[in-house]
Structure formats: C-alpha cells, structure tokens
Design a protein around this motif. Structure first.
Motif: not given
Ligand SMILES: Cc1cc2nc3c(=O)[nH]c(=O)nc-3n(C[C@H](O)[C@H](O)[C@H](O)COP(=O)(O)O)c2cc1C
Length: 196
Positions: A92, A139-141, A11, A17-19, A94-95, A174, A13
């Motif tokens: 994640m 983010g939700g998946a 990440s 970052s959550h991960s 884009n899946f 998240t 972030n």
């Molecule tokens: C470019 C981009 C694409 C993403 N695509 C998805 C997605 O396909 N499905 C989903 O559930 N979240 C998606 N998200 C949300 C991230 O998975 C989420 O914010 C997650 O917490 C990111 O990890 P981090 O907090 O460790 O940075 C996306 C975020 C970004 C920036």
C-alpha cells in the motif's frame, strides 16, 4: 490440467518485501502450475501518444515507431490473457497502489482486448473464467477499511475486465514494531490454510 499463474510483484523491496514473501507463499500452494512472474517494480513504460494511436488503430497501418512502442504493451497484455490465475502483490502506497502497478494496469486494461463496448457508454469485460488473489502489505492501514483504496480499486478494475472472482489477503501493520511479527504470522497462517 495444470494452471497458468501470472504473478505480479510490485514492491521494490525484493526478498525483504512483506507482499513479495506472502505472494511466494501463496504461489507455493499451487502444485504443477506454470508460473510467469512480472516484477513491475523493475519498471514498465508509461502510456505514450504512439501507444494510444496503436491501441485504437488497425495493426496493419502501424509504422515502425508505433510497432516498437507497442512491443512491451503487447507482451504484457498477452501474458495477462495467457494466465488462468493472477497473484498480485500490492504494497500500500498512500492508501492506494504503487505507481509501478498502475503502469501495469494502464497496459493491461485495453479496449477491444480486455474490455469492450456493449453500447454507447456501456462496457463489458472480455476476460472470463479467471481468478485473482490480491496480497496486500500495509504499514498500518487495515485491509478492507475505508483507508484501503488499493484493494477496492483493484477489485473494481479487475471486475471491469470481467474478473469478479477476487480474494484479498495480506498483512496490515508492517510499520508497527509491536505487532509486525504477530500480524505477519496471522497472514501466513491464513494463506497456508487456503485451498487453491
Ligand atoms: C511511499 C510509501 C507510501 C506508503 N503509504 C502507506 C499508506 O498510505 N498506508 C499504510 O498503511 N502504509 C503505507 N506505507 C507502508 C507500506 O505499505 C509498508 O511498508 C508495506 O509493508 C510495503 O510493502 P512491502 O513490504 O511489500 O514492500 C507506505 C510506504 C511507502 C514506501
């Protein structure tokens, strides 16, 4: 014997970052471990034609350009081979997985080093006795759902190299304000309860 852990964060972030935060929590469970961290979000080279030439030829024949371009790939693959345990943080995107993590995989999955050929069109993993933890943030998946191509892909590619002991943890949601706190706490409790 103390374990050697390779932590792969992907990440961009950092501390938000959550991960990354869940990766740190999981790693803190290992006592007396040697930890090497590779933050691939800081960038890795993409595969070049010189690297490909180098991957498939005798090192004694490499010219200076190939030698130079193989420095990082060799360091990354050696780091991978040195570890007993992998803890891989996966936001994640884009899946699937972020491009930065894919660039790491493209350097680690290497013919004759991490996988080999057992016959025409037949492959065998060369990395044995290792364990991997995948720590996802979405983010939700839902993790493990049909949308989650990140953990299915990583399990596939790790298995291809011989690593079949793979655990998946993490947080889904998240980007959903109403649930983020609850799902984060749930993921933390799940990781805290692990016996490593
Ligand atoms: C470019 C981009 C694409 C993403 N695509 C998805 C997605 O396909 N499905 C989903 O559930 N979240 C998606 N998200 C949300 C991230 O998975 C989420 O914010 C997650 O917490 C990111 O990890 P981090 O907090 O460790 O940075 C996306 C975020 C970004 C920036």
């Amino acid at each position: 014997m103390s374990k050697k852990i390779l932590v792969v964060k992907s990440s961009p972030n950092g501390a938000n970052s959550h991960s990354n935060k869940l990766v740190d929590l999981l790693v803190s469970k290992f006592k007396d471990a040697t930890v090497v961290t590779r933050d691939v979000s800081k960038g890795l080279p993409l595969v070049t034609s010189n690297m490909i030439a180098g991957f498939y030829s005798d090192p004694s024949t490499h010219n200076d350009v190939i030698k130079n371009e193989l420095k990082v790939p060799n360091e990354v693959v050696q780091e991978f081979l040195n570890a007993d345990v992998y803890v891989i943080g996966v936001p994640m995107y884009n899946f699937g997985i972020p491009a930065a993590l894919k660039s790491w995989i493209d350097l680690v999955v290497r013919a004759g080093v991490t996988f080999g050929f057992s016959g025409p069109g037949q492959y065998q993993g060369l990395v044995h006795g290792k364990k991997a933890y995948l720590v996802l943030a979405t983010g939700g998946a839902p993790i493990g759902s049909d949308y989650d191509l990140a953990s299915s892909y990583l399990k596939q590619i790790l298995g291809f190299m011989g690593i079949s002991d793979v655990e998946v943890h993490g947080v889904a949601g998240t980007n959903i304000p109403d649930v983020v706190e609850k799902v984060t706490k749930k993921a933390e409790l799940e990781i805290e309860a692990l016996t490593v």
